[in-house]
Design an enzyme around this catalytic site. Structure first.
Site, PDB file in Angstrom:
ATOM      1  N   ARG A  89       0.885  -1.186   0.000  1.00 22.83           N
ATOM      2  CA  ARG A  89       0.000   0.000   0.000  1.00 22.83           C
ATOM      3  C   ARG A  89       0.915   1.227   0.000  1.00 22.83           C
ATOM      4  NH1 ARG A  89      -5.217   0.239   3.685  1.00 22.83           N
ATOM      5  NH2 ARG A  89      -5.909   1.575   1.985  1.00 22.83           N
ATOM      6  N   ASP A 236      -2.513   9.360   7.332  1.00 24.72           N
ATOM      7  CA  ASP A 236      -1.648   8.313   6.786  1.00 24.72           C
ATOM      8  C   ASP A 236      -0.268   8.845   6.422  1.00 24.72           C
ATOM      9  OD1 ASP A 236      -4.472   7.195   6.376  1.00 24.72           O
ATOM     10  OD2 ASP A 236      -3.136   5.499   6.058  1.00 24.72           O
ATOM     11  N   ASN A 246      -5.304  11.526   4.345  1.00 27.61           N
ATOM     12  CA  ASN A 246      -6.094  10.602   5.169  1.00 27.61           C
ATOM     13  C   ASN A 246      -7.211  10.026   4.307  1.00 27.61           C
ATOM     14  OD1 ASN A 246      -6.571   9.384   7.804  1.00 27.61           O
ATOM     15  ND2 ASN A 246      -8.498  10.528   7.783  1.00 27.61           N
TER      16      ASN A 246
HETATM   17  O1  MRU Z   1      -7.686   2.432   4.029  1.00 27.71           O
HETATM   18  P1  MRU Z   1      -7.489   2.386   5.510  1.00 27.71           P
HETATM   19  O2  MRU Z   1      -8.642   1.804   6.249  1.00 27.71           O
HETATM   20  O3  MRU Z   1      -6.163   1.749   5.877  1.00 27.71           O
HETATM   21  O4  MRU Z   1      -7.383   3.919   5.921  1.00 27.71           O
HETATM   22  C1  MRU Z   1      -7.197   4.228   7.275  1.00 27.71           C
HETATM   23  C2  MRU Z   1      -7.179   5.679   7.532  1.00 27.71           C
HETATM   24  O5  MRU Z   1      -7.287   6.502   6.650  1.00 27.71           O
HETATM   25  C3  MRU Z   1      -6.915   6.084   8.938  1.00 27.71           C
HETATM   26  O6  MRU Z   1      -7.555   7.287   9.215  1.00 27.71           O
HETATM   27  C4  MRU Z   1      -5.401   6.275   9.150  1.00 27.71           C
HETATM   28  O7  MRU Z   1      -4.710   5.170   8.670  1.00 27.71           O
HETATM   29  C5  MRU Z   1      -5.072   6.500  10.565  1.00 27.71           C
HETATM   30  S1  MRU Z   1      -5.384   5.072  11.561  1.00 27.71           S
HETATM   31  C6  MRU Z   1      -4.877   5.435  13.143  1.00 27.71           C
END
Ligand code: MRU
Length: 348
Positions: A89, A236, A246
């Site tokens: 990812r 992120d 994010n």
């Molecule tokens: O696609 P995801 O579910 O991995 O995305 C997660 C998010 O965007 C969260 O807000 C981010 O990773 C922070 S988690 C503490």
């Protein structure tokens, strides 16, 4: 309950299968670094801190199963494994951050391959425990900003499930609730993967925190009516100037909150800050399979026409000027972010 746990006797990684929640709490067991990369890619495990620590244990699996007969040969295999894991990812910087930490340890002096393996495992354990302590520190700072009676919009899932345990933005809500503050959470359902409706609602129910799920496009309505006191979401990757990537929808939410003068906080461990990027336009944004958007059913029927196409960016960037503050384990960072983020990330 930890989202991920290393099983020493079986030498494997145990993960909650987040795709099965909320209908089933089941576990999946990873036996190779390739399985770890796939679990990150297909979102069995998700959330920036959780994928970082999963990748670290993926490196342990690579080290354990390697047939290398010299330390140098093992290091070469670890480099290849880290490339596979890193590609799973692209947006969350916690992934390369965790891999780099493991590779730094792998580069130290060791008397034997077993000694190297055991040092890597110690580092992965350390990262897992650090994650929980970091989240508690974030939550202690963040809970000070929450008032008794607050209604908070929360986007995506940033709880125990997105981390090793406890959570970041949701950790703040959890801590404020434990302090006796009465809080109501408006849970953005978070299209298309519905992390809010599935995972955040599930967690809030366990913690007995009152909530209502709202469709993402209802946030503006509640903000305009004056029913919302704060907006909290995770992050992120945070660029040097404070722009935050994010979950898709965070930007629209921040715009609507700003238009209605409601404070917006991004909540992140400092491991999510990427000082190498000058601004959010440089953050790589993952675009996922269009079927995540197209395969929706209502009343048992697919809603989109046969042959429809879709775009599916998984993240967006909230420009720093829309943020009231960024809450970290070192404290709350306020503008000017370019100066203050640097101080926090560099540990000054
Ligand atoms: O696609 P995801 O579910 O991995 O995305 C997660 C998010 O965007 C969260 O807000 C981010 O990773 C922070 S988690 C503490």
């Amino acid at each position: 309950m930890r989202t991920l746990e290393w099983e020493s006797s079986a030498q494997r990684l145990k993960l909650i299968d987040q795709r099965a929640l909320p209908s089933q709490l089941t576990y999946i067991y990873l036996n190779s670094f390739q399985e770890a990369a796939e679990a990150i890619r297909n979102m069995t495990v998700r959330g920036a801190p959780a994928i970082g620590v999963t990748a670290a244990f993926g490196m342990i699996l690579a080290a354990i199963h390697s047939k290398a007969t010299s330390i140098d040969a093992l290091r070469k295999e670890l480099v290849s494994a880290s490339q596979v894991l890193n590609a799973s990812r692209p947006t969350a910087v916690n992934l390369p951050w965790a891999l780099k930490r493991i590779m730094v340890v792998a580069g130290e002096e060791f008397a034997s391959i077993d000694e190297l393996r055991s040092a890597l495992l110690d580092e992965a354990f350390c990262m897992a425990d650090e994650d929980v302590a970091t989240n508690k520190a974030i939550s202690t700072f963040g809970a000070e900003l929450i008032d008794d009676g607050d209604t908070i919009i929360h986007h995506c899932n940033t709880g125990a499930l997105a981390t090793v345990d406890w959570g970041t933005a949701l950790g703040i809500i959890r801590m404020a609730h434990e302090q006796g503050k009465r809080i109501h959470v408006l849970v953005d359902e978070t299209r298309p993967r519905l992390q809010g409706a599935r995972l955040t609602a599930w967690e809030l129910a366990q913690y007995k925190i009152p909530y209502d799920i709202i469709s993402d496009n209802a946030a503006g309505y509640f903000l305009h009516k004056g029913e919302v006191n704060k907006v909290l979401f995770g992050g992120d990757r945070v660029a040097r100037n404070g722009d935050v990537a994010n979950k898709i929808g965070s930007y629209m939410l921040a715009l609507a909150a700003n238009a209605n003068k409601v404070p917006v906080y991004s909540v992140v461990p400092t491991s999510t800050i990427d000082l190498s990027l000058a601004n959010g336009d440089l953050i790589p944004i993952e675009e996922r399979d269009q079927d995540e958007v197209l395969d929706i059913q209502i009343h048992g029927q697919k809603v989109t026409p046969e042959g429809a196409s879709a775009r599916n960016p998984a993240f967006d960037v909230t420009p720093h000027h829309l943020l009231t503050g960024i809450i970290t384990e070192k404290g709350v960072i306020y503008p000017p972010f370019s100066k203050n983020l640097f101080k926090a990330a560099a540990g000054m």
